[in-house]
Design a protein around this motif. Structure first.
Motif, mmCIF file in Angstrom:
data_model
loop_
_atom_site.group_PDB
_atom_site.id
_atom_site.type_symbol
_atom_site.label_atom_id
_atom_site.label_comp_id
_atom_site.label_asym_id
_atom_site.label_seq_id
_atom_site.Cartn_x
_atom_site.Cartn_y
_atom_site.Cartn_z
ATOM 1 N N GLU A 114 0.827 -1.211 0.000
ATOM 2 C CA GLU A 114 0.000 0.000 0.000
ATOM 3 C C GLU A 114 0.861 1.261 0.000
ATOM 4 N N TYR A 115 1.995 1.206 0.743
ATOM 5 C CA TYR A 115 2.871 2.381 0.781
ATOM 6 C C TYR A 115 3.626 2.560 -0.531
ATOM 7 N N LEU A 116 3.972 1.458 -1.181
ATOM 8 C CA LEU A 116 4.663 1.563 -2.460
ATOM 9 C C LEU A 116 3.752 2.125 -3.547
ATOM 10 N N GLU A 117 2.454 1.807 -3.455
ATOM 11 C CA GLU A 117 1.506 2.363 -4.427
ATOM 12 C C GLU A 117 1.417 3.883 -4.336
ATOM 13 N N ASP A 118 1.671 4.414 -3.129
ATOM 14 C CA ASP A 118 1.613 5.874 -2.971
ATOM 15 C C ASP A 118 2.733 6.580 -3.712
ATOM 16 N N PHE A 119 3.880 5.876 -3.917
ATOM 17 C CA PHE A 119 5.033 6.480 -4.584
ATOM 18 C C PHE A 119 5.039 6.244 -6.097
ATOM 19 N N ARG A 120 3.970 5.669 -6.617
ATOM 20 C CA ARG A 120 3.904 5.438 -8.056
ATOM 21 C C ARG A 120 3.601 6.767 -8.762
ATOM 22 N N PHE A 121 4.404 7.063 -9.777
ATOM 23 C CA PHE A 121 4.237 8.309 -10.526
ATOM 24 C C PHE A 121 3.040 8.198 -11.467
ATOM 25 N N GLN A 122 2.193 9.225 -11.435
ATOM 26 C CA GLN A 122 1.022 9.273 -12.293
ATOM 27 C C GLN A 122 0.946 10.642 -12.952
ATOM 28 N N PRO A 123 0.436 10.700 -14.172
ATOM 29 C CA PRO A 123 0.304 12.020 -14.825
ATOM 30 C C PRO A 123 -0.674 12.912 -14.074
ATOM 31 N N GLU A 124 -0.329 14.179 -14.014
ATOM 32 C CA GLU A 124 -1.161 15.134 -13.301
ATOM 33 C C GLU A 124 -2.452 15.383 -14.072
ATOM 34 N N GLU A 125 -3.544 15.354 -13.345
ATOM 35 C CA GLU A 125 -4.849 15.572 -13.955
ATOM 36 C C GLU A 125 -5.162 17.062 -13.960
ATOM 37 N N ASN A 126 -5.471 17.561 -15.133
ATOM 38 C CA ASN A 126 -5.833 18.973 -15.275
ATOM 39 C C ASN A 126 -7.341 19.097 -15.102
ATOM 40 N N THR A 127 -7.734 19.462 -13.890
ATOM 41 C CA THR A 127 -9.152 19.617 -13.599
ATOM 42 C C THR A 127 -9.587 21.052 -13.908
ATOM 43 N N VAL A 128 -10.669 21.177 -14.613
ATOM 44 C CA VAL A 128 -11.220 22.484 -14.969
ATOM 45 C C VAL A 128 -12.374 22.790 -14.017
ATOM 46 N N GLU A 129 -12.242 23.890 -13.298
ATOM 47 C CA GLU A 129 -13.277 24.277 -12.357
ATOM 48 C C GLU A 129 -14.494 24.836 -13.110
ATOM 49 N N THR A 130 -15.631 24.300 -12.752
ATOM 50 C CA THR A 130 -16.867 24.771 -13.391
ATOM 51 C C THR A 130 -17.319 26.061 -12.715
ATOM 52 N N GLU A 131 -17.551 27.075 -13.511
ATOM 53 C CA GLU A 131 -17.998 28.360 -12.983
ATOM 54 C C GLU A 131 -19.518 28.409 -12.938
ATOM 55 N N GLU A 132 -20.015 28.877 -11.811
ATOM 56 C CA GLU A 132 -21.458 28.987 -11.654
ATOM 57 C C GLU A 132 -21.984 30.185 -12.430
ATOM 58 N N PRO A 133 -23.170 30.085 -12.971
ATOM 59 C CA PRO A 133 -23.758 31.244 -13.668
ATOM 60 C C PRO A 133 -24.084 32.350 -12.666
ATOM 61 N N LEU A 134 -24.125 33.581 -13.170
ATOM 62 C CA LEU A 134 -24.414 34.731 -12.327
ATOM 63 C C LEU A 134 -25.859 34.662 -11.838
ATOM 64 N N SER A 135 -26.001 34.760 -10.516
ATOM 65 C CA SER A 135 -27.314 34.702 -9.895
ATOM 66 C C SER A 135 -27.356 35.704 -8.757
ATOM 67 N N ALA A 136 -28.439 36.483 -8.684
ATOM 68 C CA ALA A 136 -28.571 37.485 -7.627
ATOM 69 C C ALA A 136 -28.640 36.828 -6.261
ATOM 70 N N ARG A 137 -29.359 35.718 -6.165
ATOM 71 C CA ARG A 137 -29.479 35.033 -4.879
ATOM 72 C C ARG A 137 -28.140 34.454 -4.431
ATOM 73 N N ARG A 138 -27.401 33.863 -5.375
ATOM 74 C CA ARG A 138 -26.107 33.289 -5.025
ATOM 75 C C ARG A 138 -25.111 34.377 -4.631
ATOM 76 N N LEU A 139 -25.177 35.504 -5.311
ATOM 77 C CA LEU A 139 -24.269 36.602 -5.013
ATOM 78 C C LEU A 139 -24.511 37.152 -3.614
ATOM 79 N N THR A 140 -25.759 37.385 -3.258
ATOM 80 C CA THR A 140 -26.063 37.878 -1.915
ATOM 81 C C THR A 140 -25.721 36.844 -0.845
ATOM 82 N N GLU A 141 -25.935 35.563 -1.151
ATOM 83 C CA GLU A 141 -25.589 34.525 -0.189
ATOM 84 C C GLU A 141 -24.086 34.480 0.067
ATOM 85 N N ASN A 142 -23.286 34.626 -0.984
ATOM 86 C CA ASN A 142 -21.836 34.629 -0.805
ATOM 87 C C ASN A 142 -21.365 35.835 -0.005
#
Length: 517
Positions: A115-143
């Protein structure tokens, strides 16, 4: 020929203005439809969740099938490998023993450290794209509310510190000052701060367990919780977004001012201020090289305590003394941000240009045949000629400097019954004595409206329709000649226009009364 070209240009500009008005209404309708579509999508969110749940169930079943297939294949391979090993084991017993020992060691090693050796296995970095929320008046005031709630502990801590420094509670500040000075004198400052942090965490644990513990120097003011409305109109959403955007603008402005001041301090933008910091750092460096750390810490701790509890208290009560002798405060106030530096540079450049122009034009006289009034009247023209010609006023009547270009709006005359006369798009101007509305539908002056400020009986803010630009904000003007007030709606700069008109109206109406008295 020239008059024909001018008429053609006027009709083209009128058509463009009409198209602009239709486009604004179409955009507002589009926005309203998008809000309705978003509500429908939110209502049907349960269907999407069900579909995702079904997909996850199918994936789990597929994974279970694959695991079962792998286990079956491994179970079939083990007996097949054991059968040919029997005659070989009979032929050579020592090889069998060594093979089993190696396999056992390998199995034990894989079980323990696989299990510890599996942690040291090299893997390609995943490029995750963050999803942007649409503009909302309710969400803006809540934030924004979440930001306010999250910053509340920090603001309360700062308030308590300022209350200690201001001696809001004399006994509490005196006890804190005595404890702090004794701790610094005996070298217990760092343990004291660590003990306070542990005590704060312990109190937070008790509060989380349900205990009611409230210790604060400044009494807390209970704020009313604003519950968000479920159904908001377009105008309320627009106003809500404007309020939140204004708060975010002010917050980002303060943060940008602080960061720009620090940047300008360390980048020698103002050398006379950075020079003080430079010499102070050299003095601190030399003192740290020759003085023992115990004496240096004692001196710094005593200075911090005396300044926090005594010197700052005196400086806050005596602003003139602070402006003369409080060096950190003077440095911070005199530090300029980037917009202030830009304004200063522009002012110096314009001053130099003015001095150069005054030197080059010394002795030159103004051209004859053009009076001062005629020269200034060129800058106060409307889309179809000079201002006084369009509204049939005297040449002295010109728009105020605040509204040289006018405020774009629509005139709503509820006394008219025809749709073409009920609403007119145009521009509103304010002069010293008149309120002038220039219609953009026709080149004739019949559709223009001129109201004398002294004839106005009432003026107030008015809300027309939520679908109009400017969140439906407008100004209602009552005159003796109209049964219902004239409304200048769809004004983006409604507050500025109302203040200008009202101030000029008060100035005109108060002038006769003062002269009579």
């Amino acid at each position: 020929m020239a008059s024909g070209v001018q008429d053609f240009n006027r009709t083209e500009s009128d058509r463009l203005n009409e198209i602009k008005g239709h486009l604004e209404i179409a955009l507002l309708e589009k926005h309203f439809l998008q809000e309705e579509l978003r509500k429908l999508r939110e209502e049907t969110n349960a269907e999407t969740l069900r579909q995702e749940l079904e997909k996850e169930r199918q994936r789990r079943l597929e994974l279970e099938q694959r695991v079962n297939e792998v286990l079956k294949t491994r179970a079939e391979e083990v007996p097949a490998a054991q059968q040919p090993a029997k005659p070989q084991a009979q032929a050579n017993g020592t090889d069998k023993r060594s093979h089993t020992v190696c396999s056992r060691l390998q199995k034990w090693f894989c079980d323990k450290f696989g299990e510890y050796l599996e942690d040291f296995r090299f893997q390609p970095e995943e490029n995750t794209v963050e999803t942007e929320e649409p503009l909302s008046a309710r969400r803006l005031t809540e934030n924004m509310r979440r930001l306010k709630r999250g910053a509340k502990p920090v603001t309360n801590f700062v308030k308590n510190l300022s209350a200690l420094s201001d001696w809001y509670s004399i006994y509490t500040s005196a006890i804190a000052f005595i404890i702090y000075i004794n701790a610094v004198w005996h070298g217990w400052a760092i343990p004291m701060f660590l003990f306070l942090a542990i005590l704060r965490l312990s109190l937070n644990y008790l509060i989380a367990r349900g205990w009611r513990i409230q210790w604060s120097i400044v009494p807390e003011v209970s704020e009313q919780m604003e519950h968000p409305k479920e159904d908001l109109t377009v105008s309320e959403k627009f106003q809500l977004v404007l309020d939140v955007a204004q708060k975010a603008q002010n917050l980002f402005g303060k943060m940008a001012d602080i960061l720009e001041k620090f940047k300008n301090l360390f980048m020698w933008v103002q050398p006379e201020i950075t020079q003080k910091l430079y010499f102070a750092l050299w003095a601190a460096f030399i003192a740290s090289c020759f003085l023992p750390y115990r004496i240096l810490g004692l001196a710094l701790g005593l200075y911090a305590g005396i300044k926090f509890f005594l010197i700052d208290f005196v400086f806050k009560r005596c602003p003139r003394l602070r402006a003369k002798y409080d060096t950190p405060y003077i440095i911070w106030i005199n530090l300029l941000t980037d917009p202030q530096l830009k304004e200063r540079s522009n002012a110096t450049v314009s001053r130099r240009l003015q001095t150069a122009a005054s030197r080059s034009y010394v002795g030159s006289s103004a051209p004859t045949g053009i009076s001062k009034d005629e020269d200034t009247s060129r800058f106060h023209t409307t889309k179809r000629g000079n201002f006084h010609e369009v509204f049939n006023l005297s040449e002295n009547e010109r728009p105020l400097p605040v509204c040289e270009n006018g405020w774009r709006c629509c005139l709503i005359n509820r006394d008219r019954k025809m749709p073409t006369d009920y609403i007119r798009n145009g521009v509103l101007y304010v002069t010293e004595n008149y309120l002038c509305f220039e219609s953009s539908k026709s080149g004739s002056s019949k559709r223009n409206k001129v109201i004398k400020l002294s004839d106005i009986t009432d003026i107030q803010k008015y809300k027309v329709l939520s679908v109009l630009p400017g969140s439906g904000m407008g100004i209602a003007v009552s005159t003796p000649s109209t049964q219902k007030p004239l409304v200048f709606g769809a004004m983006v700069h409604r507050d500025e226009a109302f203040e200008t008109i009202f101030n000029q109206y008060v100035k005109i109406t108060s002038a006769p009364s003062s002269s009579e008295s």
